[in-house]
Design an enzyme around this catalytic site. Structure first.
Site, PDB file in Angstrom:
ATOM      1  N   ARG A  15      24.573  21.775  33.100  1.00  0.00           N
ATOM      2  CA  ARG A  15      24.252  23.115  32.610  1.00  0.00           C
ATOM      3  C   ARG A  15      24.951  24.216  33.408  1.00  0.00           C
ATOM      4  O   ARG A  15      24.928  25.384  33.008  1.00  0.00           O
ATOM      5  CB  ARG A  15      22.740  23.334  32.610  1.00  0.00           C
ATOM      6  CG  ARG A  15      22.067  22.670  31.401  1.00  0.00           C
ATOM      7  CD  ARG A  15      20.560  22.727  31.506  1.00  0.00           C
ATOM      8  NE  ARG A  15      20.065  24.074  31.579  1.00  0.00           N
ATOM      9  CZ  ARG A  15      18.930  24.420  32.217  1.00  0.00           C
ATOM     10  NH1 ARG A  15      18.214  23.516  32.829  1.00  0.00           N
ATOM     11  NH2 ARG A  15      18.540  25.680  32.219  1.00  0.00           N
ATOM     12  N   LYS A 332      41.555  43.577  60.748  1.00  0.00           N
ATOM     13  CA  LYS A 332      41.552  42.107  60.653  1.00  0.00           C
ATOM     14  C   LYS A 332      42.059  41.515  61.952  1.00  0.00           C
ATOM     15  O   LYS A 332      43.071  41.973  62.478  1.00  0.00           O
ATOM     16  CB  LYS A 332      42.453  41.652  59.507  1.00  0.00           C
ATOM     17  CG  LYS A 332      42.437  40.155  59.288  1.00  0.00           C
ATOM     18  CD  LYS A 332      43.786  39.589  58.873  1.00  0.00           C
ATOM     19  CE  LYS A 332      44.756  39.518  60.037  1.00  0.00           C
ATOM     20  NZ  LYS A 332      45.996  38.783  59.746  1.00  0.00           N
TER      21      LYS A 332
END
Ligand code: UD1
Ligand code: CA
Length: 449
Positions: A15, A332
């Site tokens: 599902r 970063k």
């Protein structure tokens, strides 16, 4: 008593409409099965066996870095009892207690697992049950006082049994060799034609063994079978994680708009403004202020730092105390020492920046040449002029100033002023001359048209 875990993770989860095995779908940035493993740490398991089936390779790869996990393959899904049996070889020689968990049921609490462990003192088998608001198709616990007599699957239950609201979570715990012994006696003569794990209860009772049960909140047994369930699990996780942070002394003006990861750590007296998103691996120390619309992942923000609005901290961003990161600044893999300020429009990647340095608007560390990443190092008390391009690898000393718009390609010694731009020239009166010329040209064109 030593503890082992069996985690069932063989199901396809049809599902889900997915190529990914169900247990690898993520809630709060971590796969469902990882939530399960984290909760089970409360039992301090000596061994963990994950029973895989659909997408076994992917599940194994995802858990490759976890210590002490063995895998057992359930090639065909013949039922939950059959699934648990697949772990027998991996647990050969283990004579401690075994707890069965489900990889698609991420929220079983540590205290619930400990309560089951405690209940084992007076019972040979302990089952985890819950009062279901809507018992629907769950298996029902048929009890007598503190004893569990049997579990009956909805499909096989009569009217009276279907009226029971105490349901089977599926989680259970028993001494290991006893568990496998009981499982060997489970048949598949039932409505589904499957080997049912809950059938071991009636088998244990028939042998005169004690079977107990422990109750938990229904929310803990929330299982994921569809994308809608996954979204509901995410919402449940977020609601609980936000409430915990509020309790721990974090201010959130609009908590419903703040999204946390499974491992987000935020200290006391931090302020988190609306619409902040935390990816995995974020730690924010006491008293830091995260302003609206910031995205923080794999980053460490020290006390008193101010981040955002609209800032992005990516993995390896390490902000010391009092650092200010302003709007449209991305950091970063960079260490920013105490008091560094980068208040507007900058990219700081693969860098080390000394204390109190000021990074002007538009500054970019040009860290990537298309093949390799390179480092930018800046000393303390530097002043990087607006729109400076720092072409890495490059090192700037302490107390350096760069002129606005400079392209810095060479190292700069301490206290030097670095200018890397074309020299300005002024031509007196030439602007007016240019305007007159352009105006005349435009009028000429209008007449011609
Ligand atoms: C099961 C219980 C039911 C309980 C319910 C709680 C049985 C027979 N019934 O029903 O009493 O109320 O869970 O959610 O156990 N699995 C395998 N291999 C298999 C079959 C299942 O790994 O061969 C895994 C599934 O991937 C799933 C879990 O076991 O994670 C439960 O199986 P499922 O078929 O969903 O059982 P239910 O019918 O929901
Ligand atoms: Ca199920």
């Amino acid at each position: 008593m030593s503890e082992a875990l069996i985690i069932l993770a063989a199901g396809r989860g049809s599902r889900m409409q997915s190529d990914l095995p169900k247990v690898l779908h993520k809630v709060a940035g971590a796969p469902l099965i990882t939530h399960c493993l984290l909760a089970a740490r409360a039992l301090d398991p000596e061994r963990t066996v994950v029973v895989t089936g659909h997408g076994a390779d992917m599940v194994q790869a995802e858990l490759a870095d976890e210590d002490g996990i063995a895998f057992a393959l359930q090639a065909e899904q013949l039922g939950t009892a059959h699934a648990v049996l697949q772990a027998r070889d991996a647990l050969a020689g283990f004579d401690g207690n075994v707890t069965v968990l489900y990889g698609d049921t991420p929220f079983i609490g540590a205290d619930t697992l400990q309560a089951m462990q405690a209940a084992r003192a007076t019972a040979d088998v302990v089952v985890l049950g819950f009062e279901a608001a809507d018992p629907a198709r769950y298996g029902r616990l048929v009890t007598q006082g503190d004893d569990l007599l049997r579990i009956v699957e909805y499909k096989d239950a009569n009217e009276d049994e279907r009226a029971i609201t105490l349901c089977n979570s599926g989680v259970l715990s028993a001494q290991g060799t006893l568990l496998f012994d009981l499982l060997a006696n489970v048949g598949c003569d039932n409505a589904a034609g499957e080997y049912y794990l809950p059938d071991i209860i009636a088998i244990a009772r028939a042998r005169g063994l004690r079977v107990g049960f422990v109750r938990c909140a229904e929310a803990e047994t929330l299982g994921v079978n569809s994308r809608a369930d996954l979204a509901a699990a995410e919402a449940a996780f977020q609601a609980r994680a936000r409430a915990e942070l509020l309790d721990q002394g974090v201010t959130m003006t609009a908590p419903d708009t703040v999204f946390l990861s499974f491992d987000t750590v935020i200290g006391r007296d931090c302020v988190i403004e609306p619409n902040v998103i935390f990816g995995p691996g974020a730690t924010v120390e006491s008293g830091a202020h995260i302003r609206a619309f910031s995205h923080i992942e794999g980053a460490h923000v020290s006390d008193g730092a101010v981040v955002g609005p609209y800032a992005r901290l990516r993995p390896g961003a390490e902000l010391a105390a009092g650092v200010h990161i302003g709007n449209f600044v991305e950091v970063k893999n960079a260490i920013l020492d105490e008091g560094v300020k980068a208040n507007h429009l900058a990219y700081i990647g693969d860098a080390q920046i000394g204390a109190r340095s000021n990074i002007g608007a538009g500054t970019i560390t040009c860290n990537y040449d298309g093949f390799l990443k390179h480092k930018t190092t800046i000393g303390a008390d530097a002043f990087i002029g607006s729109n400076t391009m720092l072409v890495a690898p490059v090192t700037l000393g302490a107390g350096v100033t760069t002129g606005s718009g400079s392209v810095i390609t060479q190292d700069v010694p301490d206290d030097a002023l670095a200018l890397g731009r074309a020299r300005q020239e002024n031509k007196p009166g030439l602007a007016r001359k240019l305007r007159d010329m352009l105006r005349a040209k435009k009028e000429q064109m209008k007449k011609g048209a």
